[in-house]
Every structure is written in C-alpha cells, then in structure tokens.
Design a protein around this motif. Structure first.
Motif, short mmCIF file in Angstrom:
data_model
loop_
_atom_site.label_atom_id
_atom_site.label_comp_id
_atom_site.label_asym_id
_atom_site.label_seq_id
_atom_site.Cartn_x
_atom_site.Cartn_y
_atom_site.Cartn_z
N THR A 77 51.45 35.79 49.96
CA THR A 77 52.21 35.92 48.72
C THR A 77 51.71 35.02 47.61
OG1 THR A 77 53.84 34.31 49.53
CG2 THR A 77 54.29 36.65 49.95
N THR A 78 51.12 33.85 47.96
CA THR A 78 50.53 32.98 46.94
C THR A 78 49.20 32.44 47.45
OG1 THR A 78 51.47 30.87 47.69
CG2 THR A 78 52.84 32.22 46.23
N VAL A 79 48.32 32.12 46.51
CA VAL A 79 47.02 31.53 46.83
C VAL A 79 46.79 30.38 45.85
CG1 VAL A 79 46.05 33.69 47.70
CG2 VAL A 79 45.76 33.10 45.29
N PRO A 80 45.92 29.42 46.18
CA PRO A 80 45.61 28.36 45.21
C PRO A 80 44.98 28.96 43.96
CG PRO A 80 44.78 27.81 47.41
CD PRO A 80 45.19 29.25 47.45
N ALA A 81 45.45 28.54 42.81
CA ALA A 81 44.92 29.10 41.56
C ALA A 81 43.42 28.86 41.44
CB ALA A 81 45.65 28.48 40.37
N LEU A 82 42.97 27.69 41.87
CA LEU A 82 41.55 27.35 41.80
C LEU A 82 40.71 28.33 42.61
CD1 LEU A 82 39.30 25.36 41.02
CD2 LEU A 82 39.91 24.01 43.01
N VAL A 83 41.21 28.69 43.80
CA VAL A 83 40.47 29.63 44.66
C VAL A 83 40.50 31.02 44.05
CG1 VAL A 83 40.43 30.71 46.94
CG2 VAL A 83 40.91 28.27 46.73
N ALA A 84 41.63 31.42 43.50
CA ALA A 84 41.73 32.74 42.87
C ALA A 84 40.75 32.87 41.72
CB ALA A 84 43.15 32.98 42.39
N GLU A 85 40.58 31.78 40.94
CA GLU A 85 39.62 31.81 39.84
C GLU A 85 38.21 32.05 40.34
OE1 GLU A 85 39.88 28.13 37.81
OE2 GLU A 85 41.93 28.45 37.07
N ARG A 86 37.88 31.42 41.46
CA ARG A 86 36.50 31.44 41.94
C ARG A 86 36.14 32.70 42.70
NH1 ARG A 86 32.92 26.98 40.58
NH2 ARG A 86 34.25 25.92 39.07
N ILE A 87 37.06 33.20 43.54
CA ILE A 87 36.65 34.33 44.39
C ILE A 87 37.54 35.56 44.21
CG2 ILE A 87 35.61 32.80 46.08
CD1 ILE A 87 37.97 33.28 47.90
N GLY A 88 38.46 35.50 43.25
CA GLY A 88 39.20 36.69 42.87
C GLY A 88 39.96 37.35 44.00
N ASP A 89 39.72 38.65 44.18
CA ASP A 89 40.49 39.45 45.13
C ASP A 89 40.26 39.05 46.59
OD1 ASP A 89 41.50 40.88 43.03
OD2 ASP A 89 40.09 42.55 43.22
N ASP A 90 39.21 38.28 46.85
CA ASP A 90 38.95 37.84 48.22
C ASP A 90 39.80 36.64 48.62
OD1 ASP A 90 37.07 39.71 48.99
OD2 ASP A 90 35.41 38.61 48.08
N ALA A 91 40.54 36.06 47.67
CA ALA A 91 41.29 34.83 47.96
C ALA A 91 42.27 34.98 49.12
CB ALA A 91 42.00 34.35 46.69
N PRO A 92 43.08 36.04 49.19
CA PRO A 92 44.02 36.15 50.33
C PRO A 92 43.32 36.14 51.69
CG PRO A 92 44.63 37.67 48.59
CD PRO A 92 43.28 37.13 48.23
#
Length: 666
Positions: free
Chosen positions: A560-575
């Motif tokens: 349901t949530t991911v680190p914002a920093l990780v989402a910025e770097r790898i986008g849809d692969d973050a989960p």
C-alpha cells in the motif's frame, strides 16, 4: 522387501571420512528427509517448532524397520545403502554414510517410532546423548516417524550460535522445498508452528510441485527443458551428460536471489554452482544483473562423471568435466528458451528499455559498454532509471559529445549539467584552470566524519577524508579522469566517484526521515512459500523502510505504501522491491539489520544514474564531480568498496622510467 542393515568395514569408513553432519536444525531435517525418501516413501511430512530449535518431526510411509534394525540404525557407520568401497562409484541413494541418526542422537533427544511394511508390531526407540535409553513395542502405522527435541542441549556452546527462529526455519524451508521439487512423485508437506507452509500433491508432475512451492504465477511461467520438453523433439544430450531435464522460468519471472534455482544431479538435491551459472548464462542479456530465474534442472551424469562424497553434508559435488557440464546445460536451457520464441515485454530491471530482443544462441561480448548489463561497472544489483526521480545530470552524462575535451584540456567552468544540481549542492569551484586559481580554489578543509546515524566518528586518518589538490589533465579511455597533484598523478574512476556522490546524497535524504508514498491502487504480489513465511516475521522491518505490506491470502500480499525515494528511482518496480528485500533480513535480527539493508539498497539505487564508463565528459562536469566527491565523507571508495581514486606517486613514476640511471641525475 526392505534391504538388510549392516555395519560398514573399516576401510570404507575411513574412505568416507564424513566429519560433522549436524550444523543446525536444517541439517537434521535434511538427513531425515533423505532417509525417508531412501525408504521408498510416497509421503513425507515435516513439522517443526521454533524454527526447529524446539522440535522437529519427520514422518514417512516407507519401508519401516524392525526392532533389531532400529537398534542398528542408531549406531555409527551402519547403513543399508552401501556394502563396501566399490559401491561409492555408483551410489543410487541419497544417504550412504551411515552417520545421520547416530550424529543427531549425539546432540539431541531422538525418539523413533517405526513399523515395517506388513509387520505385526511397531517399535519405539529413544536415544539421548548418543545412548539408547528406551526401546520397546508401540502401536504405530507402517513407516517411520522421527522426533528430535533438545537439539544441542548437551552442547550449549553450539546452540548459542543458532540464528533467530525465522532464519533457521528459512534454511529448513529451502531444504524441504528442494527435495519436494526433486521428487514430484512424493507428497511432501512442511508445517511450522502449526501452520502449513506448503504441500505438494505427489502426482509425479514437477509443475504441480512448483505450483505448491512457488505459487501459480511461477508455475505458469515455467518452460520445459531437455527431456522434459513436451514437443517430443528434445535432442539427446551430448558431452559428459546423458541427459538434462527440468523447468526454467520465463525471463520476466525472476528474483534477486539465486536460491530459487534448484539443481539436481541424478535426482540428488545439491548446490551445484556450475549448473546454476550455466542456467543464468543461457538467458544472456534477457536477465538484468543479479536477477535470477526460477529453475528446477536435473542432470543425468554417467557413472564416474561425478563425485558426491566431497562434502560432509553432501550438498556439493565434483564433476569430472566442469566445462562440459556447463556447456551442455547452457545449451539445453537456451534451446528451450528459443523454442518458446520469448521476447521481453519491458526492460529488465537495472537497464534502460531496449528494443525487444529475441533470445539468441549468440551471447558474445560484442558491442559497446552500454549494451552490457550494469554488472560490468561494479558487480552488484542495479535498478532502472525511470523519469522524475533520475539524477538531474543524467541527460548530459550518458551522451557522447562532439565537443568533448581533448586529453590535455582543463576544466574551466561548471557545466549546465552540474548547475542543475544547484538546489542540492552549491556550484563547485573550477579545479586547476591555472596555477594561481589552483591555489585559490584549494579543496575545502577536512569534513566532519559521520556514521549513518549521524554520530561523529573517531580515529579517521586525515589523509583519508579529503582529496589531494589536483589539476585536471583530461580523460583516459573515456572512463578515468587524469589529474596532476603535487606528489604525482591520480586516476579517478568516474563511475565509482559519481556513485559515491549519489550514495551519500541518498543516504542524507533517507537518514532525515523515511518519507512514504501511498499507492493510488495497492499492488498485489504473488508470494512463494518462502516469501510468505518471511513476510510474517519481517513485516515490521519492511514498515521501518517505508513498505506497508498486508497479507491478503496464504500466498498473496498487497503493498500500500513505498518509500518516496525508491518510487522516484525505480517507479512501478518499487512494490516488487519489498518482496526482494525480505530475503535480505534472513541472516540476522530485523532490529539489527534494517540499517545494513538500507545501506545496500541505497548503494544499489546510487549506481544506475551514475556516470558510465566510455562516456566523454564536459570540463564543467569533471570539475563538479571532483568537487562533489571531495565533499563526501569517504571520497576514496564507492559504496560497494571499489576504489574511486588511484594515486601514482612521483617516486613510483620515476622508478618505472628508471630515472636513477647514471647520467640522468640533477
């Protein structure tokens, strides 16, 4: 009819020289499961409590034993599987040393309940401290049940080295899963603390076993290899192998750990690195660096082609022809992938999206560096670059420029690329444009050294927290910055240097607070049996990293949530990264390993946007890079330990040119 149990002769015992076989609960489970399979069991049930540290029970419906045989079985070097030294060259059973029950009984309390097929009575035998303390008749079904308690109770020094219950169970799960996949005709059940982890149907179909152990998503992605190919046109194996068969996954179905590659030699579950490497080689560039497929591959090695008696726990084997095995397995897996005509639907993790590429048997090393996986830069897992979160200097860093500086040019002004970073770092002074400005623009004073938690360090040598004053001369091989210092020359690896800069910036952001990003729609992940078990133990540790993960079923979870920093770097692969991180907590307590997992993660995230090798740099980019590197707490190594700077002293250079030769002085 069950084979007779007999005592080995001294010559054979000396040849075996097995050594210690019980290292942890998983060692006990391995030996007992092997005994059950060797006893012609059609069903094996494994139940453990407290990660196996409290209780282990392995029950089977195999041959069973009489009282006399049970008494023999717990003695040292007694076995029904080997007669003399000549049998070692053609072992057809999983066990053969005659050590397991005796070794387990020496360090634990062992209760055996057994009844031979067609027998009229069962036997219960109890061993403690290596001695039989009870033996008598008991009512029990045909087959054998072994219960192990108080493991290492008489050797507490060894017990204290056991890991957490979650870690010990993870090792057990891998062992039982390996044997379940190796023996699809046997129904195998694994239960931990009263909860079933997986249960295979025992229908003889390896894909059914994969479904039970890894889940529906993985099972649907599996491709038959070699003799298992369904078209009936599988070629006969050549070289040192009589055959190769099994299943491997579509390239898109992969994990960050090689533990999901199960290797079998003549049906024996082993850790055969040669076979694992051959499987990965067959995928070529279809897999990103440090991503591994799911695989269950069984190779048929003729007698004399493999030695299974090279490791006390029988997990490793020695092939007579390593390269022949590697080539044959790689060819078989590659042929299966080609037969499927697989194309990638998206970029592999860690690379920019390439054109869709069909797997080809030609995996030569041609082409430039950008065509190779990121592993060529630093040998570690990389992440893909995806839009908004990418390093703002990426656009200029990855492009060759016609006006790139010559090998003797000097940096005179910051480039636009580094001016873009002004929001994070002040514009760096130019480095070494003239001797006068060199002195004026000397690098700053020694920075304060800090730990990840912000604590000030002590004892750091002054020479290691700053770069020397330098005058840039140019680039070598499009990969190394060449500069002059008062003491000689330095070479700076531009990728490693930029990686260190990116890493420390990410580290600073992550240390302040873990900002999370809520997903508009929760992402559901299919889990393997192992991942499902780990999630139960490490859910809180993931939450500390910013991943909120909720179980939605026995084998599914929603992120349901991911680190914002990780989402910025790898986008849809973050989960999906949440699933990969689970395995990284296994070897330690979650409270103590979160920091190390963060460190590894940030090192990986720092890699991809960093300047690559074979990239011409503008003068301002070089200036900014060196100034930013000098701002780092440790400018001398990338986050993965590779050096960023190599110094060649004036004395070393003079030595190489033999400047002390008579007539060259003064």
């Amino acid at each position: 009819m069950a084979p007779e149990i007999r005592r080995l002769d001294e010559t054979t015992r000396d040849r075996i020289a097995a050594g210690e076989v019980v290292e942890r609960p998983a060692s006990v489970v391995k030996e007992l499961v092997e005994n059950a399979l060797d006893a012609d069991a059609s069903r094996v049930d494994v139940r453990v409590e407290g990660g196996g540290k409290e209780r282990i029970v392995v029950a089977d419906d195999g041959f069973g034993m009489s009282e006399n045989e049970a008494r023999k079985a717990v003695r040292e070097h007694t076995t029904s599987k080997l007669r003399d030294i000549d049998d070692l060259d053609a072992i057809g059973t999983l066990g053969f040393r005659g050590e397991a029950l005796h070794a387990i009984g020496s360090v634990a309390r062992v209760a055996i309940r057994t009844k031979p097929r067609g027998g009229s009575r069962g036997t219960e035998l109890v061993v403690a401290g290596g001695d039989v303390v009870e033996c008598g008749p008991v009512g029990c079904p045909e087959g054998t049940t072994v219960e192990v308690t108080d493991l290492f109770g008489n050797v507490p020094a060894r017990r204290k080295y056991l890991k957490t219950a979650a870690t010990e169970f993870d090792h057990i799960q891998q062992v039982v899963a390996g044997y379940a996949l190796a023996n699809p005709e046997v129904a195998v059940t694994l239960e931990h603390d009263g909860r079933e982890t997986f249960a295979t149907p025992g229908d003889g179909d390896r894909r059914s076993a994969v479904l039970s152990v890894y889940g529906r998503e993985v099972a649907a992605s599996m491709i038959p290899v070699g003799d298992a190919r369904e078209d009936g046109d599988a070629e006969t194996a050549t070289g040192p192998l009589a055959g190769v068969e099994g299943l491997v996954s579509h390239p898109e179905t992969n994990r960050a750990s090689r533990e999901y590659m199960t290797t079998l030699v003549n049906g024996r579950y082993v850790t055969a690195n040669v076979v694992r490497e051959a499987i990965v080689d067959a995928y070529g560039t279809q897999l990103a660096p440090d991503r591994y497929p799911f695989a269950v591959v069984d190779i048929d090695v003729p007698a004399g082609g493999v030695d299974v008696n090279v490791h006390p726990r029988k997990l490793e084997v020695l092939f007579a022809d390593d390269e022949g095995v590697r080539g044959t397995v790689s060819d078989a897996v590659e042929a299966a992938l080609l037969e499927e005509g697989l194309l990638r639907s998206r970029a592999p993790r860690g690379r920019s999206a390439p054109d869709q590429t069909e797997i080809s048997p030609d995996t030569s090393d041609g082409g430039d560096e950008e065509a190779e996986p990121e592993r060529t830069e630093s040998g570690h897992r990389a992440r893909p670059e995806t839009g908004a979160g990418s390093n703002p200097t990426d656009a200029s860093r990855g492009t060759e420029r016609a006006d790139a500086p010559s090998s003797t040019s000097r940096a005179t002004e910051p480039s636009a690329a580094w001016e873009d970073d002004a929001s994070e770092e002040p514009t760096a002074p130019s480095v070494g444009s003239t001797p006068e400005t060199d002195r004026e623009n000397r690098f700053r004073e020694t920075p304060d050294q800090r730990t990840f938690d912000g604590e000030e360090t002590t004892g750091t040598p002054e020479a290691m927290d700053r770069l020397p004053e330098m005058r840039v001369l140019g680039q070598f091989d499009g990969t190394y910055i060449v500069a002059e210092t008062d003491d000689g020359l330095v070479l700076v690896d531009q990728h490693a240097a930029d990686e260190r800069v990116n890493y420390e910036r990410l580290q600073e952001r992550f240390a302040d607070d873990v900002t999370t990003q809520a997903l508009a729609d929760p992402v559901e992940l299919d889990l393997t049996a192992r991942e499902a078990a780990l999630l139960g133990d490490y859910k809180a540790a993931l939450a500390r990293l910013g991943f909120r993960v909720q179980r939605t079923g026995d084998r599914t979870a929603a992120v349901t949530t991911v680190p914002a920093l990780v989402a910025e770097r790898i986008g849809d692969d973050a989960p999906e990264l949440a699933r990969d991180l689970l395995a990284e907590f296994v070897d330690g307590d979650p409270e103590g390993t979160v920091e190390s997992v963060v460190d590894d993660l940030l090192g990986d995230l720092a890699c991809h946007p960093s300047i690559k090798g074979n990239t011409s740099l503008r003068e301002g980019t070089v200036t900014g890079l060196l100034s930013a590197l000098d701002d780092c707490e440790n400018p001398y190594a990338c986050p993965h330990g590779r050096p960023t700077v190599i110094e060649l002293s004036r004395e070393e250079i003079q030595d190489r040119f033999e400047r002390d030769y008579p007539g060259h002085g003064g």
